[in-house]
Design an enzyme around this catalytic site. Structure first.
Site, PDB file in Angstrom:
ATOM      1  CB  THR A  45      38.592  48.251  39.309  1.00 54.91           C
ATOM      2  OG1 THR A  45      37.868  47.285  38.542  1.00 54.91           O
ATOM      3  CG2 THR A  45      37.697  49.441  39.559  1.00 54.91           C
ATOM      4  CE1 TYR A 133      39.368  38.781  36.616  1.00 61.22           C
ATOM      5  CE2 TYR A 133      41.239  40.166  37.152  1.00 61.22           C
ATOM      6  CZ  TYR A 133      39.978  40.026  36.629  1.00 61.22           C
ATOM      7  OH  TYR A 133      39.317  41.122  36.133  1.00 61.22           O
ATOM      8  CE  LYS A 161      36.804  40.024  38.876  1.00 58.19           C
ATOM      9  NZ  LYS A 161      37.535  41.320  38.922  1.00 58.19           N
ATOM     10  CB  ILE A 204      35.443  40.310  42.514  1.00 58.25           C
ATOM     11  CG1 ILE A 204      35.781  39.330  43.642  1.00 58.25           C
ATOM     12  CG2 ILE A 204      36.424  41.479  42.517  1.00 58.25           C
ATOM     13  CD1 ILE A 204      37.173  38.717  43.536  1.00 58.25           C
TER      14      ILE A 204
END
Length: 292
Positions: A45, A133, A161, A204
């Site tokens: 992001t 992740y 995540k 997240i």
């Protein structure tokens, strides 16, 4: 450390195209003041691939100041598919970083045994706890619940995540039998509510740049067992997330933040292009407030 909503901050740019570090600091203070439990710097992001090494260092520094003032954790994204280079990047993390968000090796698509060996090697040398992740639609690499459970048993692997594109069988299996001290953080914004219902610790979430307080309340409601409140709030936040992801992340989010006066421009760096005025205006109309 990983309960609640952690916001993976966008990188704002000024009219000259340079990173607007003052705006980044103000945005960090804003989301933390609205109830975020922590920040993530240099995530997807934040357009990390488009930032120079100096810009990345200053982003970490800016976010670390905001987190230190609030007494909340800062997680920094560390990407790469070569174990040695990722390990070196972990060793070079500056002070003020509390955890590292490390992507499952992408493009190479190792076996799951290779994924385990990769993270176990990193865990032996990392100065900070690791957050795996797991995002197979970007990495091209599936990781089973059994693999995540094995990695989560390592004392230096703190969380995952989880962004598998939905609530799949592996998510159900993993959340049904978590190792002690291992947290699951939702990473697919539209599916955060069902993951919390299954036992996730938090998320997240890029969408939490907006309605941060409502996302924080969603976590509180599920953890408190307030099913009626959590379900209703989750549906509204899912609609917000869908609007914010109508075009590639973080273009719509930046457009709405700019429309609300929170960042100086809606600009992104190539190969991303700014979101259309229609997508921004539609997302800006979706408002969710805690207590509704």
């Amino acid at each position: 450390m990983f309960t609640g909503i952690h916001v993976p901050l966008i990188t704002p740019y000024g009219p000259d195209g340079e990173v607007a570090f003052d705006a980044l600091g103000k945005l960090a203070d804003h989301v933390l003041g609205q109830g975020a439990s922590g920040l993530v710097a240099l995530g997807t992001t934040g357009e990390v691939a488009a930032l120079t090494p100096d810009e990345r260092s200053r982003v970490i520094e800016t976010c670390a100041v905001a987190c230190r003032e609030r007494g909340v954790p800062l997680t920094v994204g560390v990407a790469g598919n070569d174990t040695r280079s990722v390990g070196q990047a972990l060793k070079e993390l500056p002070g003020g970083v509390d955890a590292a968000l490390v992507t499952v090796p992408y493009f190479l698509r190792p076996s799951e045994r290779g994924v385990i060996a990769h993270f176990e090697a990193l865990a032996e040398e990392t100065p900070v706890p690791l957050v795996i992740y797991h995002i197979p639609y970007r990495t091209g690499q599936a990781v089973s619940a059994a693999t995540l459970r094995r990695l989560g048993a390592h004392p230096r692997v703190a969380a995952v995540k989880y962004a598998a594109g939905g609530v799949d069988q592996d998510a159900v299996d993993l959340l049904g039998d978590l190792p002690d001290g291992f947290d699951v953080l939702g990473g697919d914004d539209a599916f955060i509510s069902p993951l919390l219902a299954l036992g996730a610790s938090g998320g997240i979430l890029a969408s939490a740049h907006l309605a941060t307080d409502a996302f924080a309340e969603l976590v509180t409601a599920w953890h408190a067992g307030d099913v009626t409140r959590a379900r209703a709030l989750g549906h509204r936040l899912a609609r917000l997330s869908a609007a914010l992801f109508a075009e590639p992340n973080p273009t719509v989010i930046k457009g709405v933040l700019h429309a609300r006066g929170l960042i100086p421009t809606p600009d992104v760096r190539l190969p991303l292009l700014p979101a259309s005025a229609e997508s921004v205006s539609q997302a800006d109309l979706v408002t969710v407030h805690p207590g509704e």
